[in-house]
Design a protein around this motif. Structure first.
Motif, short mmCIF file in Angstrom:
data_model
loop_
_atom_site.label_atom_id
_atom_site.label_comp_id
_atom_site.label_asym_id
_atom_site.label_seq_id
_atom_site.Cartn_x
_atom_site.Cartn_y
_atom_site.Cartn_z
N ARG A 76 0.83 -1.22 0.00
CA ARG A 76 0.00 0.00 0.00
C ARG A 76 0.86 1.26 0.00
O ARG A 76 0.57 2.23 -0.70
CB ARG A 76 -0.94 -0.01 1.20
N GLN A 77 1.94 1.26 0.80
CA GLN A 77 2.84 2.41 0.82
C GLN A 77 3.51 2.60 -0.53
O GLN A 77 3.61 3.71 -1.06
CB GLN A 77 3.89 2.25 1.92
N THR A 85 0.99 4.05 -3.05
CA THR A 85 0.69 5.48 -2.87
C THR A 85 1.87 6.35 -3.28
O THR A 85 1.68 7.40 -3.89
CB THR A 85 0.26 5.79 -1.41
N THR A 127 -6.03 9.18 4.83
CA THR A 127 -5.33 7.89 4.76
C THR A 127 -4.20 7.96 3.74
O THR A 127 -3.10 7.46 3.98
CB THR A 127 -6.31 6.76 4.40
N VAL A 128 -4.46 8.61 2.62
CA VAL A 128 -3.41 8.77 1.60
C VAL A 128 -2.26 9.58 2.18
O VAL A 128 -1.08 9.20 2.05
CB VAL A 128 -3.97 9.44 0.33
N SER A 131 -1.33 10.06 5.32
CA SER A 131 -0.57 9.35 6.35
C SER A 131 0.22 8.19 5.74
O SER A 131 1.35 7.92 6.16
CB SER A 131 -1.50 8.85 7.46
N THR A 132 -0.32 7.52 4.75
CA THR A 132 0.39 6.42 4.11
C THR A 132 1.63 6.93 3.38
O THR A 132 2.72 6.35 3.50
CB THR A 132 -0.53 5.67 3.12
N ARG A 138 4.24 7.97 6.04
CA ARG A 138 4.93 6.81 6.62
C ARG A 138 5.91 6.20 5.62
O ARG A 138 7.02 5.80 5.99
CB ARG A 138 3.92 5.76 7.08
N ALA A 139 5.52 6.13 4.37
CA ALA A 139 6.40 5.56 3.34
C ALA A 139 7.65 6.42 3.17
O ALA A 139 8.77 5.90 3.10
CB ALA A 139 5.66 5.43 2.02
#
Length: 183
Positions: free
Chosen positions: A115-116, A119, A143-144, A146-147, A150-151
């Motif tokens: 997922r990371q 995105t 969500t996008v 934060s993802t 994090r990535a």
């Protein structure tokens, strides 16, 4: 008649495009330049499509257009180069180093969770907005955000990159990235 011309040309490009791109790669040895070269040659071919009566000769026409265009670009670029006794202030572009960096980045992206990775690819490679990504993935914009955050933090982390990026300063753990808007 005109729609037939478009469809005929579109079918030709779909069928022969990959082969012609490989030929363009041999002329330029850079994928981006090869794609530009092929596109320029195909544009010339499209304009001459009605004059090319022997469809078996189209590949030759496109290859000749690529060669002529490449020579033209080379001559234009050559005019921008002037001999001098001084060493340039900027380092010379290192294609090998860029290829190594691209490979290392691909490996680092490959170590991200799916997922990371998705995105990041949509955001930075496809240049999609956060709202567009949220729509495609069926998640919220938050969500996008934060993802992606994090990535990117994981990519900045020494452990995630390993030794793939030697000579590139990394952000120390826990440090906040510099943001020019906050200065």
């Amino acid at each position: 008649m005109n729609s037939t011309r478009h469809e005929e040309f579109r079918a030709y490009v779909a069928d022969r495009g990959p082969t012609l791109l490989r030929a363009a790669m041999r002329l330029t040895s850079d994928r981006a330049e090869a794609e530009d070269l092929l596109q320029a040659a195909l544009a010339k071919t499209y304009l001459a499509w009605d004059r090319i009566h022997d469809r078996a000769a189209v590949d030759g026409y496109v290859r000749r257009a690529m060669a002529n265009t490449q020579i033209s670009w080379w001559r234009r670029k050559k005019l921008d180069i002037y001999p001098t006794d001084q060493v340039p202030d900027r380092p010379v572009d290192d294609h090998t180093r860029r290829a190594e960096m691209r490979d290392a980045l691909g490996r680092a992206l490959g170590r991200l969770p799916e997922r990371q990775r998705l995105t990041v690819m949509l955001r930075y490679y496809e240049d999609m907005s956060e709202a567009e990504i949220a729509d495609v993935l069926g998640v919220s914009v938050g969500t996008v955000k934060s993802t992606v955050s994090r990535a990117m933090a994981r990519l900045r982390d020494d452990d995630a990159l390993g030794d793939d990026f030697p000579g590139i300063p990394r952000q120390p753990r826990g440090a906040t990235p510099w943001n020019p808007r906050h200065d």
